[in-house]
Design a protein around this motif. Sequence first.
Motif, PDB file in Angstrom:
ATOM      1  N   TYR A 171       0.788  -1.276   0.003  1.00 22.96           N
ATOM      2  CA  TYR A 171      -0.011  -0.088  -0.014  1.00 22.96           C
ATOM      3  C   TYR A 171       0.854   1.241  -0.100  1.00 22.96           C
ATOM      4  O   TYR A 171       0.742   2.264  -0.764  1.00 22.96           O
ATOM      5  N   TRP A 172       2.012   1.294   0.690  1.00 24.10           N
ATOM      6  CA  TRP A 172       2.749   2.485   1.005  1.00 24.10           C
ATOM      7  C   TRP A 172       3.217   2.830  -0.270  1.00 24.10           C
ATOM      8  O   TRP A 172       3.523   3.839  -0.751  1.00 24.10           O
ATOM      9  N   TRP A 173       3.957   1.918  -1.030  1.00 23.01           N
ATOM     10  CA  TRP A 173       4.814   2.178  -2.186  1.00 23.01           C
ATOM     11  C   TRP A 173       4.149   2.028  -3.602  1.00 23.01           C
ATOM     12  O   TRP A 173       4.407   2.014  -4.829  1.00 23.01           O
ATOM     13  N   ALA A 174       2.717   1.742  -3.483  1.00 23.52           N
ATOM     14  CA  ALA A 174       1.954   1.373  -4.678  1.00 23.52           C
ATOM     15  C   ALA A 174       1.897   2.384  -5.688  1.00 23.52           C
ATOM     16  O   ALA A 174       2.130   2.222  -6.845  1.00 23.52           O
ATOM     17  N   ASP A 175       2.066   3.809  -5.362  1.00 28.27           N
ATOM     18  CA  ASP A 175       2.093   4.841  -6.301  1.00 28.27           C
ATOM     19  C   ASP A 175       3.312   5.512  -6.375  1.00 28.27           C
ATOM     20  O   ASP A 175       3.278   6.722  -7.048  1.00 28.27           O
ATOM     21  N   ASP A 176       4.250   4.949  -5.929  1.00 35.16           N
ATOM     22  CA  ASP A 176       5.582   5.465  -5.945  1.00 35.16           C
ATOM     23  C   ASP A 176       6.046   5.560  -7.348  1.00 35.16           C
ATOM     24  O   ASP A 176       6.170   4.572  -8.231  1.00 35.16           O
ATOM     25  N   PRO A 177       6.632   6.788  -7.967  1.00 32.57           N
ATOM     26  CA  PRO A 177       7.076   6.650  -9.187  1.00 32.57           C
ATOM     27  C   PRO A 177       7.871   5.687  -9.693  1.00 32.57           C
ATOM     28  O   PRO A 177       7.937   4.966 -10.914  1.00 32.57           O
ATOM     29  N   ALA A 178       9.102   5.501  -9.032  1.00 29.44           N
ATOM     30  CA  ALA A 178      10.035   4.461  -9.207  1.00 29.44           C
ATOM     31  C   ALA A 178       9.436   3.059  -9.022  1.00 29.44           C
ATOM     32  O   ALA A 178      10.095   2.398 -10.092  1.00 29.44           O
ATOM     33  N   VAL A 179       8.486   2.811  -8.285  1.00 27.54           N
ATOM     34  CA  VAL A 179       7.898   1.660  -8.031  1.00 27.54           C
ATOM     35  C   VAL A 179       7.064   1.227  -9.446  1.00 27.54           C
ATOM     36  O   VAL A 179       7.225   0.006 -10.113  1.00 27.54           O
ATOM     37  N   ARG A 180       6.515   2.506  -9.869  1.00 28.09           N
ATOM     38  CA  ARG A 180       5.460   2.054 -11.051  1.00 28.09           C
ATOM     39  C   ARG A 180       6.135   2.013 -12.325  1.00 28.09           C
ATOM     40  O   ARG A 180       5.938   1.315 -13.162  1.00 28.09           O
ATOM     41  N   ALA A 181       7.532   2.633 -12.357  1.00 26.55           N
ATOM     42  CA  ALA A 181       8.195   2.504 -13.568  1.00 26.55           C
ATOM     43  C   ALA A 181       9.063   1.076 -13.623  1.00 26.55           C
ATOM     44  O   ALA A 181       9.247   0.607 -14.639  1.00 26.55           O
ATOM     45  N   ALA A 182       9.305   0.669 -12.438  1.00 25.02           N
ATOM     46  CA  ALA A 182      10.000  -0.779 -12.459  1.00 25.02           C
ATOM     47  C   ALA A 182       8.931  -1.936 -12.653  1.00 25.02           C
ATOM     48  O   ALA A 182       9.499  -2.821 -13.130  1.00 25.02           O
ATOM     49  N   ALA A 183       7.622  -1.635 -12.298  1.00 22.83           N
ATOM     50  CA  ALA A 183       6.829  -2.757 -12.207  1.00 22.83           C
ATOM     51  C   ALA A 183       6.228  -2.907 -13.721  1.00 22.83           C
ATOM     52  O   ALA A 183       5.460  -1.960 -14.344  1.00 22.83           O
ATOM     53  N   ASP A 184       6.030  -4.059 -14.370  1.00 26.64           N
ATOM     54  CA  ASP A 184       5.574  -4.290 -15.724  1.00 26.64           C
ATOM     55  C   ASP A 184       3.924  -4.045 -15.377  1.00 26.64           C
ATOM     56  O   ASP A 184       3.076  -3.642 -16.166  1.00 26.64           O
ATOM     57  N   TYR A 185       3.369  -4.409 -14.273  1.00 24.64           N
ATOM     58  CA  TYR A 185       2.284  -4.406 -13.903  1.00 24.64           C
ATOM     59  C   TYR A 185       1.851  -4.047 -12.386  1.00 24.64           C
ATOM     60  O   TYR A 185       2.533  -4.346 -11.622  1.00 24.64           O
ATOM     61  N   SER A 186       0.882  -3.193 -12.129  1.00 25.52           N
ATOM     62  CA  SER A 186       0.412  -3.047 -10.738  1.00 25.52           C
ATOM     63  C   SER A 186      -0.818  -3.546 -10.619  1.00 25.52           C
ATOM     64  O   SER A 186      -1.687  -3.349 -11.268  1.00 25.52           O
ATOM     65  N   ILE A 187      -1.038  -4.378  -9.403  1.00 24.48           N
ATOM     66  CA  ILE A 187      -2.445  -5.315  -9.307  1.00 24.48           C
ATOM     67  C   ILE A 187      -2.585  -5.043  -7.887  1.00 24.48           C
ATOM     68  O   ILE A 187      -2.142  -4.909  -7.076  1.00 24.48           O
ATOM     69  N   ASP A 188      -4.167  -5.358  -7.959  1.00 27.36           N
ATOM     70  CA  ASP A 188      -4.700  -5.097  -6.525  1.00 27.36           C
ATOM     71  C   ASP A 188      -4.968  -6.679  -5.895  1.00 27.36           C
ATOM     72  O   ASP A 188      -5.666  -6.755  -4.851  1.00 27.36           O
ATOM     73  N   SER A 189      -4.994  -7.426  -6.736  1.00 35.45           N
ATOM     74  CA  SER A 189      -5.618  -8.848  -6.278  1.00 35.45           C
ATOM     75  C   SER A 189      -4.807  -9.984  -7.268  1.00 35.45           C
ATOM     76  O   SER A 189      -4.301  -9.636  -8.505  1.00 35.45           O
ATOM     77  N   LEU A 190      -4.582 -11.220  -6.458  1.00 38.04           N
ATOM     78  CA  LEU A 190      -3.883 -12.267  -7.426  1.00 38.04           C
ATOM     79  C   LEU A 190      -4.787 -12.574  -8.670  1.00 38.04           C
ATOM     80  O   LEU A 190      -4.275 -13.293  -9.350  1.00 38.04           O
ATOM     81  N   HIS A 191      -6.215 -12.498  -8.414  1.00 43.99           N
ATOM     82  CA  HIS A 191      -7.083 -12.662  -9.538  1.00 43.99           C
ATOM     83  C   HIS A 191      -6.581 -11.999 -10.908  1.00 43.99           C
ATOM     84  O   HIS A 191      -6.986 -12.473 -11.948  1.00 43.99           O
ATOM     85  N   ASP A 192      -5.913 -10.781 -10.757  1.00 35.24           N
ATOM     86  CA  ASP A 192      -5.551 -10.175 -11.934  1.00 35.24           C
ATOM     87  C   ASP A 192      -4.561 -10.848 -12.728  1.00 35.24           C
ATOM     88  O   ASP A 192      -4.364 -10.373 -13.907  1.00 35.24           O
ATOM     89  N   LEU A 193      -3.910 -11.687 -12.227  1.00 36.09           N
ATOM     90  CA  LEU A 193      -2.837 -12.476 -12.821  1.00 36.09           C
ATOM     91  C   LEU A 193      -3.523 -13.190 -13.875  1.00 36.09           C
ATOM     92  O   LEU A 193      -2.488 -13.742 -14.921  1.00 36.09           O
ATOM     93  N   VAL A 194      -4.479 -13.718 -13.845  1.00 40.18           N
ATOM     94  CA  VAL A 194      -5.006 -14.536 -14.932  1.00 40.18           C
ATOM     95  C   VAL A 194      -5.384 -13.843 -16.134  1.00 40.18           C
ATOM     96  O   VAL A 194      -4.962 -14.559 -17.305  1.00 40.18           O
ATOM     97  N   SER A 195      -5.618 -12.528 -16.054  1.00 37.40           N
ATOM     98  CA  SER A 195      -5.891 -11.860 -17.365  1.00 37.40           C
ATOM     99  C   SER A 195      -4.322 -11.556 -18.071  1.00 37.40           C
ATOM    100  O   SER A 195      -4.098 -11.639 -19.394  1.00 37.40           O
ATOM    101  N   ILE A 196      -3.252 -11.465 -17.141  1.00 32.20           N
ATOM    102  CA  ILE A 196      -1.875 -11.301 -17.602  1.00 32.20           C
ATOM    103  C   ILE A 196      -1.319 -12.617 -18.251  1.00 32.20           C
ATOM    104  O   ILE A 196      -0.897 -12.307 -19.406  1.00 32.20           O
ATOM    105  N   VAL A 197      -1.533 -13.745 -17.697  1.00 35.53           N
ATOM    106  CA  VAL A 197      -1.008 -14.960 -18.430  1.00 35.53           C
ATOM    107  C   VAL A 197      -1.897 -15.157 -19.537  1.00 35.53           C
ATOM    108  O   VAL A 197      -1.320 -15.807 -20.425  1.00 35.53           O
ATOM    109  N   THR A 198      -2.918 -14.960 -19.802  1.00 39.24           N
ATOM    110  CA  THR A 198      -3.740 -15.181 -20.844  1.00 39.24           C
ATOM    111  C   THR A 198      -3.803 -14.174 -22.177  1.00 39.24           C
ATOM    112  O   THR A 198      -4.601 -14.140 -22.894  1.00 39.24           O
ATOM    113  N   ALA A 199      -3.023 -12.998 -21.885  1.00 38.35           N
ATOM    114  CA  ALA A 199      -3.107 -12.018 -22.707  1.00 38.35           C
ATOM    115  C   ALA A 199      -2.390 -12.403 -24.167  1.00 38.35           C
ATOM    116  O   ALA A 199      -1.542 -12.969 -23.930  1.00 38.35           O
TER     117      ALA A 199
END
Length: 213
Positions: A185-213
């Motif tokens: 929660y604390w680092w979710a919107d940090d610009p450096a974290v956003r830039a380093a992460a390919d995806y920002s997710i709120d739930s593990l359920h979000d992974l399904v759409s990533i692997v099926t894309a």
Amino acid sequence: MIRTVVLDIGETLTRDDRYWAAWADWLDVPRHTLSALVGAVVVDGRDNADALRLVRPGIDVPAEYAAREAAGRGERLDETDLYEDVRPALAAVRAAGARVVIAGNQSPKAGAMLRALDLPADVVAVSGDWGVSKPQPAFFTRVSEAAGAAPKETLYVGDHPANDVFPARAAGLRTAHLRRGPWGYWWADDPAVRAAADYSIDSLHDLVSIVTA
């Protein structure tokens, strides 16, 4: 294409409530006090064990861990420690054709307890067994070996920027930052974290759409 999803453990799969409550009880401080100190070291970008050192300066954490175990007050992990989305999301990721690997900074005992839960995963590994921990590059070398896929086809999922997102990216892996737990929660919107992460997710359920894309 993502062929393997690798997941951190603490505050990605499991809640840390029991972990910190047990330490507070052992050190004889109110649980709220230690919880607040954990928050303070999170904000300061420090190691979470520093919260214990604030309560007891000079503490030898491994020695105290051993003392807790000897007293029958050591680590515990069961189904109630899992976040609700863990089983269905991991099962859905595997059903979509991706390999699932669990790999985090935990003791051998925690690793054994996690494997006993029989999660829908192909591999469950912990730093205590590997002899190397995050954020060391050698940990992510072991992750890549366990993944059985090219780095660009491997997604590492975690809540902690310094332990998960940044070193996984440096190792050439794809990364997903999970908005969960104090670090997430604390680092979710940090610009450096956003830039380093390919995806920002709120739930593990979000992974399904990533692997099926």
